[in-house]
Design an enzyme around this catalytic site. Structure first.
Site, PDB file in Angstrom:
ATOM      1  N   CYS A 217       0.795  -1.237   0.000  1.00 55.63           N
ATOM      2  CA  CYS A 217       0.000   0.000   0.000  1.00 55.63           C
ATOM      3  C   CYS A 217       0.824   1.281   0.000  1.00 55.63           C
ATOM      4  O   CYS A 217       0.731   2.100  -0.902  1.00 55.63           O
ATOM      5  CB  CYS A 217      -0.895   0.041   1.234  1.00 55.63           C
ATOM      6  SG  CYS A 217      -1.775  -1.472   1.594  1.00 55.63           S
TER       7      CYS A 217
ATOM      8  N   HIS B  73      -2.451   6.575   4.671  1.00 54.47           N
ATOM      9  CA  HIS B  73      -1.415   5.567   4.915  1.00 54.47           C
ATOM     10  C   HIS B  73      -0.015   6.024   4.521  1.00 54.47           C
ATOM     11  O   HIS B  73       0.830   5.237   4.093  1.00 54.47           O
ATOM     12  CB  HIS B  73      -1.758   4.248   4.195  1.00 54.47           C
ATOM     13  CG  HIS B  73      -1.406   3.044   5.028  1.00 54.47           C
ATOM     14  ND1 HIS B  73      -1.430   1.760   4.552  1.00 54.47           N
ATOM     15  CD2 HIS B  73      -1.008   2.958   6.327  1.00 54.47           C
ATOM     16  CE1 HIS B  73      -1.074   0.925   5.517  1.00 54.47           C
ATOM     17  NE2 HIS B  73      -0.809   1.627   6.594  1.00 54.47           N
TER      18      HIS B  73
END
Ligand code: CA
Length: 544
Positions: A130, A187
């Protein structure tokens, strides 16, 4: 004299492969990498600047597209909008347009319509996890260069704020008059100075980490060691903020919704969709171009789809219901552009941030490749890619040309009329003409693949060449139980058109002609770190 003769005899007796490797290495060491490539007729892309990734130049498609964009701007009176839809952990094969859909229990009519009305890209590449993908997409730079090589874990704080020395597409476009927003998952840092509205986004509403960071504190069936232990829960709450948060440039971070139940976690993608719809509406009203990254929390484990989608997929499992929810939101956002009358001035790009996470199966996606999330086998990095722009991208196009998600950095800046920064190495390539020209060809020579700071493999034309490989003694344990090991004498080579599952390396047998070219490309790539080195944020493991 005798010794020299012997030496020559040994050289001529070397197997062909070794002679090829020796010659290529001699070129790499004895001359500049650029010099070596100038003599290499297999490599199309030649350097134009020391800080820019060399690109393949297609003059005719470049001028066709420049003309088309100029006409469009004259008609609409402003630069085009960019909407990037980034799904979390969706497999290449999940959408119907890529072979999944109804055949695997989760129809995706909206994504499929986007593909058939636009350009389907079968060789789109992300980073293996990610955080690195998001960093690359937003900065146009490889994770090794920005230092964002992996996610920060629960409560972990990095030693260096990478954003102090990075520029995002959002920030550069904002300076050029765009309205910019991040909707959904970030993130990329949770500390002061690393929040989305502090690094270029005018507005943000979403989650700073990842959905599993919230479900781990709420689901006693899956995480009893944590949730049923009050001391550990108290410790967790000191380091983790389970909430949907929001921020605006220059303002403090606000808590929008405390995520203190799985029911609330289930609804977060609906919140993100509402925020994106509202943002698109406001940009249209303001008659300003926008850059919006719509970043789903779905379909990353643990999936708890919104109430309205429970049992809605034919498979009736949380993952497949979450795919149905994603597809529905894709339809909503496309409809919003249509309703606001700006669909014909918006590039929409649909993709996923890494391959399906086999470790999380059955709460995981589908792809026909080897490996999965966390590896640089095709299963980890090859993701669905769709470019959609009614009236500008011809309907029904398909291409296997190489597209790296970091190319969205350069491409978005080109559309906004903003120059790519020249004070740092940009690994992205401007793909505007590839995406928009009717028969556009990819401007990218190769995709360089990494696991954290390790260069592992590259894709060049239809070939995949590995220098380091992931070995998984237990099938599907790509993240939790794998080894990254060096290859032997020959790199492992697969012709993906013959062997898409990377089952049987042809090593040197049918690719001896190609290996010197690959080595020259890798040499040139590695040489770029001399002036533009890797950044270390303190994310390296204590024992490497
Ligand atoms: Ca992901």
């Amino acid at each position: 004299m005798q010794r020299i003769h012997d030496h020559r005899s040994r050289l001529t007796a070397l197997p062909g492969l070794l002679r090829g490797l020796t010659a290529a290495l001699a070129i790499g060491l004895g001359a500049t990498a650029t010099g070596a490539l100038a003599q290499n007729s297999f490599i199309v892309a030649q350097p134009v600047s020391e800080s820019l990734e060399p690109a393949r130049v297609h003059a005719a498609q470049n001028s066709e597209v420049a003309k088309r964009l100029k006409e469009l701007e004259a008609r609409t009176g402003r630069k085009p909008n960019v909407l990037i839809m980034l799904v979390d952990d969706m497999g290449w094969g999940d959408p119907g347009a890529f072979g999944g859909g109804i055949a695997i229990g989760a129809p995706t009519p909206h994504i499929d319509r986007m593909a058939s009305s636009g350009l389907k890209l079968t060789s789109t590449y992300a980073q293996p996890t990610c955080t690195p993908t998001r960093a690359a997409l937003m900065t146009g730079r490889l994770p090794a260069r920005t230092g964002l090589t992996r996610q920060t874990l629960t409560g972990e704080r990095v030693l260096v704020n990478p954003w102090e020395s990075e520029k995002t597409a959002a920030g550069l476009l904002s300076e050029a008059g765009y309205m910019t927003a991040l909707s959904g998952k970030w993130h990329l840092g949770e500390t002061e100075g690393a929040l989305p509205h502090q690094v270029g986004y005018d507005e943000y509403l979403g989650i700073l980490s990842v959905v599993s960071e919230f479900t781990q504190g709420l689901d006693p069936r899956r995480y009893p060691e944590l949730t049923l232990n009050p001391e550990r829960m108290a410790a967790l709450h000191k380091v983790s903020l389970p909430a949907v948060t929001a921020g605006e440039k220059g303002e403090k971070l606000k808590v929008v919704t405390k995520l203190d139940s799985l029911e609330k976690v289930a609804e977060i993608d609906q919140q993100f969709a509402e925020f994106s719809e509202d943002f698109i509406h406001r940009a249209a009203q303001a008659k300003k171009p926008f850059y919006l990254v719509h970043s789903f929390s779905r379909v990353h484990n643990d999936n708890f789809p919104a109430k309205a989608f429970e049992g809605k997929s034919p498979a009736r499992t949380p993952y497949k219901d979450a795919v149905a929810e994603v597809d529905d939101i894709v339809g909503r956002l496309l409809k919003k552009l249509q309703d606001e009358g700006i669909a014909d001035n918006t590039l929409v790009f649909f993709t996923s941030d890494n391959g399906a996470n086999e470790d999380a199966w059955p709460d995981a996606g589908f792809h026909p490749w080897r490996g999965g999330k966390g590896t640089t086998w095709e299963g980890g990095v090859r993701v669905p890619g769709i470019a959609y722009w009614p009236g500008t991208i011809e309907a029904g196009r398909e291409s296997d040309g190489l597209f790296d998600l970091m190319d969205l950095f350069n491409t978005s800046l080109t559309l906004g009329g903003v120059k790519v920064p020249g004070d740092r190495y940009i690994d992205g390539v401007d793909q505007t003409s590839f995406l928009l020209a009717d028969n556009g060809q990819s401007n990218r020579e190769a995709v360089f693949m990494y696991s954290e700071r390790n260069f592992t493999a590259l894709r060049w034309d239809e070939f995949k060449v590995h220098f380091k490989v992931f070995q998984t003694p237990i099938p599907g344990s790509n993240i939790d139980e794998s080894m990254l090991t060096g290859t032997g004498m020959s790199p492992w080579v697969y012709n993906l058109y013959l062997d898409p599952k990377e089952m049987k390396s042809v090593g040197h047998r049918t690719f001896e002609w190609g290996l010197p070219n690959i080595l020259a490309l890798v040499n040139r790539h590695m040489a770029s770190y001399r002036k533009y080195p890797m950044k270390e944020l303190g994310l390296a493991k204590p024992v490497q």
